[in-house]
Design an enzyme around this catalytic site. Structure first.
Site, PDB file in Angstrom:
ATOM      1  N   THR A 189       1.072  -1.340  -0.079  1.00 57.12           N
ATOM      2  CA  THR A 189       0.130   0.063  -0.038  1.00 57.12           C
ATOM      3  C   THR A 189       0.809   1.315  -0.118  1.00 57.12           C
ATOM      4  O   THR A 189       2.163   1.186   0.580  1.00 57.12           O
ATOM      5  CB  THR A 189      -0.752   0.073   1.256  1.00 57.12           C
ATOM      6  OG1 THR A 189      -0.013   0.233   2.575  1.00 57.12           O
ATOM      7  CG2 THR A 189      -1.889  -0.931   1.309  1.00 57.12           C
ATOM      8  N   GLU A 334      -6.453  -3.210   0.235  1.00 56.87           N
ATOM      9  CA  GLU A 334      -6.459  -4.345   1.129  1.00 56.87           C
ATOM     10  C   GLU A 334      -7.891  -5.053   0.675  1.00 56.87           C
ATOM     11  O   GLU A 334      -8.278  -6.175   1.310  1.00 56.87           O
ATOM     12  CB  GLU A 334      -6.885  -3.664   2.360  1.00 56.87           C
ATOM     13  CG  GLU A 334      -5.294  -3.124   3.035  1.00 56.87           C
ATOM     14  CD  GLU A 334      -5.259  -1.907   2.726  1.00 56.87           C
ATOM     15  OE1 GLU A 334      -5.671  -1.254   1.791  1.00 56.87           O
ATOM     16  OE2 GLU A 334      -4.418  -1.406   3.732  1.00 56.87           O
ATOM     17  N   LYS A 443     -12.864  18.813  11.422  1.00 58.24           N
ATOM     18  CA  LYS A 443     -13.886  18.796  12.807  1.00 58.24           C
ATOM     19  C   LYS A 443     -13.989  20.487  13.096  1.00 58.24           C
ATOM     20  O   LYS A 443     -13.101  21.080  13.661  1.00 58.24           O
ATOM     21  CB  LYS A 443     -13.180  17.935  13.904  1.00 58.24           C
ATOM     22  CG  LYS A 443     -14.299  16.667  13.978  1.00 58.24           C
ATOM     23  CD  LYS A 443     -13.925  16.120  15.223  1.00 58.24           C
ATOM     24  CE  LYS A 443     -15.119  14.969  15.387  1.00 58.24           C
ATOM     25  NZ  LYS A 443     -14.745  14.222  16.358  1.00 58.24           N
ATOM     26  N   TRP A 448     -18.305  17.320  11.640  1.00 56.78           N
ATOM     27  CA  TRP A 448     -17.634  16.705  10.724  1.00 56.78           C
ATOM     28  C   TRP A 448     -18.043  17.675   9.135  1.00 56.78           C
ATOM     29  O   TRP A 448     -19.023  17.534   9.125  1.00 56.78           O
ATOM     30  CB  TRP A 448     -17.689  15.335  10.561  1.00 56.78           C
ATOM     31  CG  TRP A 448     -16.825  14.498  11.445  1.00 56.78           C
ATOM     32  CD1 TRP A 448     -16.284  14.903  12.598  1.00 56.78           C
ATOM     33  CD2 TRP A 448     -16.739  13.276  11.577  1.00 56.78           C
ATOM     34  NE1 TRP A 448     -15.691  13.980  13.356  1.00 56.78           N
ATOM     35  CE2 TRP A 448     -16.134  12.787  12.590  1.00 56.78           C
ATOM     36  CE3 TRP A 448     -17.191  12.041  10.627  1.00 56.78           C
ATOM     37  CZ2 TRP A 448     -15.826  11.543  13.159  1.00 56.78           C
ATOM     38  CZ3 TRP A 448     -17.119  10.702  11.194  1.00 56.78           C
ATOM     39  CH2 TRP A 448     -16.201  10.445  12.291  1.00 56.78           C
TER      40      TRP A 448
HETATM   41  P1  AMP Z   1      -5.468   2.461  -2.298  1.00 57.62           P
HETATM   42  O1  AMP Z   1      -5.432   1.407  -1.299  1.00 57.62           O
HETATM   43  O2  AMP Z   1      -4.134   2.975  -2.544  1.00 57.62           O
HETATM   44  O3  AMP Z   1      -5.991   2.055  -3.396  1.00 57.62           O
HETATM   45  O4  AMP Z   1      -6.208   3.641  -1.904  1.00 57.62           O
HETATM   46  C1  AMP Z   1      -7.516   3.384  -1.169  1.00 57.62           C
HETATM   47  C2  AMP Z   1      -8.164   4.644  -0.758  1.00 57.62           C
HETATM   48  O5  AMP Z   1      -8.455   5.416  -1.736  1.00 57.62           O
HETATM   49  C3  AMP Z   1      -9.443   4.462  -0.062  1.00 57.62           C
HETATM   50  O6  AMP Z   1      -9.537   3.856   1.288  1.00 57.62           O
HETATM   51  C4  AMP Z   1     -10.208   5.565  -0.334  1.00 57.62           C
HETATM   52  O7  AMP Z   1      -9.700   6.555   0.696  1.00 57.62           O
HETATM   53  C5  AMP Z   1      -9.742   6.415  -1.453  1.00 57.62           C
HETATM   54  N1  AMP Z   1     -10.602   6.036  -2.671  1.00 57.62           N
HETATM   55  C6  AMP Z   1     -10.896   4.702  -3.434  1.00 57.62           C
HETATM   56  N2  AMP Z   1     -11.792   4.800  -4.389  1.00 57.62           N
HETATM   57  C7  AMP Z   1     -12.241   6.138  -3.975  1.00 57.62           C
HETATM   58  C8  AMP Z   1     -13.566   6.601  -4.390  1.00 57.62           C
HETATM   59  N3  AMP Z   1     -14.266   6.210  -5.575  1.00 57.62           N
HETATM   60  N4  AMP Z   1     -14.035   7.934  -3.848  1.00 57.62           N
HETATM   61  C9  AMP Z   1     -13.285   8.308  -2.857  1.00 57.62           C
HETATM   62  N5  AMP Z   1     -12.166   7.860  -2.418  1.00 57.62           N
HETATM   63  C10 AMP Z   1     -11.873   6.640  -3.017  1.00 57.62           C
END
Ligand code: AMP
Length: 546
Positions: A189, A334, A443, A448
């Site tokens: 990640t 994940e 906040k 929020w």
């Molecule tokens: P990654 O593991 O690098 O793919 O990042 C995952 C994170 O990307 C998620 O936990 C979200 O915070 C963000 N994310 C993924 N898809 C979206 C979406 N459609 N809208 C908003 N945030 C997203």
């Protein structure tokens, strides 16, 4: 009493075997690093993957070994996906946009034994090589002998050529059968906090996820489709498309390294691409190109947007002006990565335009295989009323249980839920909407404010190209939203007009306190805005100056 049905391990090799047998003539087209277009079909892909598996065995790679890749989306990368996991080793895809120090850390942490790299990354390989010489025995450049880069590797690390290895190998190999829970691929990640962590996918999780991807209210790929994954194969297995497409018999078009609007438009049109998937930034680039060039996409009928919130303007522009349906999806490394997908229900058929767009802005409903819920700071389960927001938790057979190197179950709470780190609402119809990352939450006076909603409105303003909202410290309210924007080319951003643009769209007290105009925003290696860096710079922007 047990059922009396056949018991087959769900193995990744079965996907490519199926594609070769039943959709043998469907094509895999790749834009190569050298600039030409390479074509093969699923019969050839399956054969070459077996040939590669044999080559890996000859190189001394064993079951469970980690084989790293630093590569764009291509047919050869696909051969590695199938060849490596098919022979029971683990395909470890590495994000080349990371800093060399991070790549060194990841390779050493994973203990990769071989590194396969596109020639584009020769300088990066040279920079990282001294740090990984203790674990990586050979670097294989994914090219023909004529294009081998001229680099010197540390002693003890072999420099090899992919096509030479393939030529010296053969296809006399049958895919082995083994426990479907065996690890198949590994992806770290982005690690916005702390060190990157490895997510270790299994054959079973990958297959179930590919079935999920292919559900009709999800990506639902079909034999008539040609799918172009813009999402990189080095990040969460390109959202599972390299597995879902051959499973469905859909063709694949691999764009290689050039992901700008012009390159994508020409490749999509010349190859008759029907389906594509990527992050909002890429589609913004494509949209700008289409608008300025006057060109059209002649075959694409739908595009998936995920990875960051999909701005409304993309749905409006692509939908209204280009006849392309935009599907909004949410997921994370994940989750393999698919968690939710936005498709309307029957009751939404008569929605007016505004309500339809508002619904489409949400991240969507849980895909079968993933369950979700929201909880408050104390872990109390919250209502699905579309208003109250809480920490989003998930569970399911393609959700991480523990990170690479730790115990299974160590990433879960006592009831088996995985905390996503996202903050969301869920409405009575089950549509989830992300309002923030937990650490990005603003906040203000104890309430929020959703930074994503504020950002979406800002990018809808005609002068704004990209926008970020951060929590800035405030004397009275603790935190208040601060808007940081990059103007569109040849446009000026006027603070008052931009703030007035929020009127009527949100509760008045959500309106950002100030606007900062910058030339560019910092991005992570996966294209997300680096809020942490912005907060470091602008955290005190709203405090009285000394
Ligand atoms: P990654 O593991 O690098 O793919 O990042 C995952 C994170 O990307 C998620 O936990 C979200 O915070 C963000 N994310 C993924 N898809 C979206 C979406 N459609 N809208 C908003 N945030 C997203």
């Amino acid at each position: 009493m047990l059922g009396l049905m056949q018991d087959h391990n769900l193995l990744i090799s079965s996907i490519i075997t199926h594609a070769a047998r039943h959709h043998g003539d469907a094509e895999v087209v790749s834009k190569t690093v050298e600039g030409d277009v390479h074509r093969m079909n699923y019969v050839e892909l399956e054969r070459r993957s077996r040939r590669l598996a044999r080559a890996l065995i000859r190189m001394g790679i064993k079951a469970g070994d980690r084989v790293a890749t630093l590569a764009w989306n291509s047919g050869r990368h696909l051969e590695l996906y199938y060849g490596v996991s098919g022979m029971q080793a683990i395909c470890h895809t590495i994000n080349p946009r990371l800093a060399p120090a991070d790549i060194g850390y990841i390779v050493n942490h994973a203990q990769d034994v071989v590194l396969f790299a596109d020639t584009t990354f020769a300088p990066l390989v040279a920079a990282v090589a001294p740090a990984i010489r203790g674990t990586v025995r050979a670097v294989v450049f994914m090219t023909e002998p004529a294009h081998m880069p001229d680099i010197v590797l540390p002693e003890g690390m072999d420099l090899l050529c992919y096509e030479e290895l393939m030529a010296a190998s053969d296809e006399d190999y049958s895919w082995p059968d083994f426990d479907e829970r065996t690890a198949a691929s590994l992806c770290y990640t982005s690690g916005t906090t702390g060190k990157p962590k490895g997510v270790l996918y299994s054959h079973r999780s990958t297959l179930l996820h590919a079935y999920g991807v292919n559900l009709p209210d999800v990506m639902g790929l079909r034999t008539v489709d040609k799918a172009l994954p813009v999402v990189p194969m080095f990040h969460v297995n390109a959202w599972g498309i390299p597995y879902a497409a051959p499973m469905a018999g859909a063709g694949l078009v691999m764009p290689g390294r050039h992901l700008d609007g012009a390159s994508l438009t020409h490749l999509m049109n010349s190859e008759g691409v029907t389906f594509s998937a990527g992050v909002p930034t890429v589609w913004m680039g494509l949209l700008n190109y289409l608008k300025s060039s006057g060109e059209r996409l002649t075959s694409v009928n739908r595009m998936v947007i995920g990875g960051s919130a999909c701005p409304r303007i993309l749905m409006e522009e692509f939908g209204d002006n280009y006849g392309i349906r935009i599907d909004h999806a949410w997921g994370m490394s994940e989750l393999s990565p698919l968690g939710t997908y936005n498709a309307p229900k029957a009751k939404h058929a008569d929605l007016d335009r505004e309500s339809r767009l508002r619904l489409a802005e949400k991240q969507g409903r849980a895909v079968f295989g993933v369950d979700m819920r929201i909880v408050d700071d104390e872990g109390k389960v919250l209502a699905w009323d579309g208003k109250v927001s809480g920490h989003l938790q998930v569970k399911g057979p393609w959700v991480t249980s523990g990170y690479y190197g730790s115990e299974a179950g160590s990433a879960l709470d006592a009831e088996g839920w995985f905390a996503t780190g996202d903050v969301a609402t869920i409405d009575p119809d089950g549509y989830m909407e992300i309002t923030d990352r937990s650490k990005d939450v603003i906040k203000s006076g104890g309430e929020w404010i959703s930074s994503i909603q504020l950002e979406n409105i800002a990018v809808g303003h005609p002068d704004v190209m990209e926008a970020a909202i951060i929590a800035a410290r405030h004397e009275k309210w603790d935190e208040r939203p601060l808007l940081i924007v990059v103007p569109r080319k040849d446009h000026q951003v006027d603070r008052a007009s931009l703030l007035a643009f929020y009127e009527g769209k949100i509760a008045k007290w959500w309106t950002p306190d100030d606007v900062v105009v910058v030339d560019e925003l910092p991005h992570t290696a996966t294209g997300k805005i680096q809020k942490l860096a912005l907060r470091d710079t602008y955290r005190d922007h709203l405090l009285p100056k000394e």
